[in-house]
Design a protein around this motif. Sequence first.
Motif, mmCIF file in Angstrom:
data_model
loop_
_atom_site.group_PDB
_atom_site.id
_atom_site.type_symbol
_atom_site.label_atom_id
_atom_site.label_comp_id
_atom_site.label_asym_id
_atom_site.label_seq_id
_atom_site.Cartn_x
_atom_site.Cartn_y
_atom_site.Cartn_z
ATOM 1 N N CYS A 133 -1.674 -4.540 0.479
ATOM 2 C CA CYS A 133 -0.932 -4.786 0.112
ATOM 3 C C CYS A 133 -1.098 -4.276 -1.627
ATOM 4 O O CYS A 133 -0.526 -4.097 -2.992
ATOM 5 N N HIS A 177 -0.957 -1.480 -4.365
ATOM 6 C CA HIS A 177 -0.685 -1.897 -6.283
ATOM 7 C C HIS A 177 -1.621 -1.716 -6.832
ATOM 8 O O HIS A 177 -0.985 -0.839 -7.696
ATOM 9 N N TYR A 178 -3.316 -1.624 -6.387
ATOM 10 C CA TYR A 178 -4.148 -1.170 -7.986
ATOM 11 C C TYR A 178 -3.997 0.384 -7.531
ATOM 12 O O TYR A 178 -3.956 0.978 -8.614
ATOM 13 N N GLU A 194 7.367 -1.499 -3.939
ATOM 14 C CA GLU A 194 5.828 -2.103 -5.219
ATOM 15 C C GLU A 194 5.939 -2.931 -3.527
ATOM 16 O O GLU A 194 6.637 -3.870 -2.936
ATOM 17 N N LEU A 221 3.667 -5.163 -3.662
ATOM 18 C CA LEU A 221 2.856 -6.521 -4.316
ATOM 19 C C LEU A 221 4.952 -7.069 -4.135
ATOM 20 O O LEU A 221 5.077 -8.351 -3.643
#
Length: 153
Positions: A88, A92-93, A112, A114
């Motif tokens: 996760c 995100h990154y 998303e 996160l």
Amino acid sequence: MLKNHIDIRLKYEKFVKNVCATGIVYALESKTGIARSSSTEYEDDEGNAIPLTCVWSQAAYARACATSGWEGYAVKEIPLNKFMENWCVGMHYDGVLTGVEFDSGMFGMETEPLELLADIITELKATEKEVELENYEDLNELEEIVNQFLDDM
């Protein structure tokens, strides 16, 4: 169309409950990597569809999607703690969304990573399920960091 959105949301909620109960998330993997698709809902600044990493709560759901471009992909079992801490956060990154419980017609929840992680943490805390984390002291620390990121988005 409304019914489809409701069904997709219910499948998403069931995914969160199932992975928290079993401690396992499933993906499809080949020699070239993890199965990815493209968002039908979100675009980047240049108008390109954002990539999705697809995950499932049951191996059978993942296996049912190993067609139409994903032939030859095998089901990969991911421990929940690894999914939370590495996948996760990494998605995100990397600017990748999560495709949750996609069916063979490629319909599922796009979220998303996160936000998915926050929902998983909420469910774990509500059910008092323990998850051993490697990079965080406990769920509270991870939750605090995730909430800071989400507040900044």
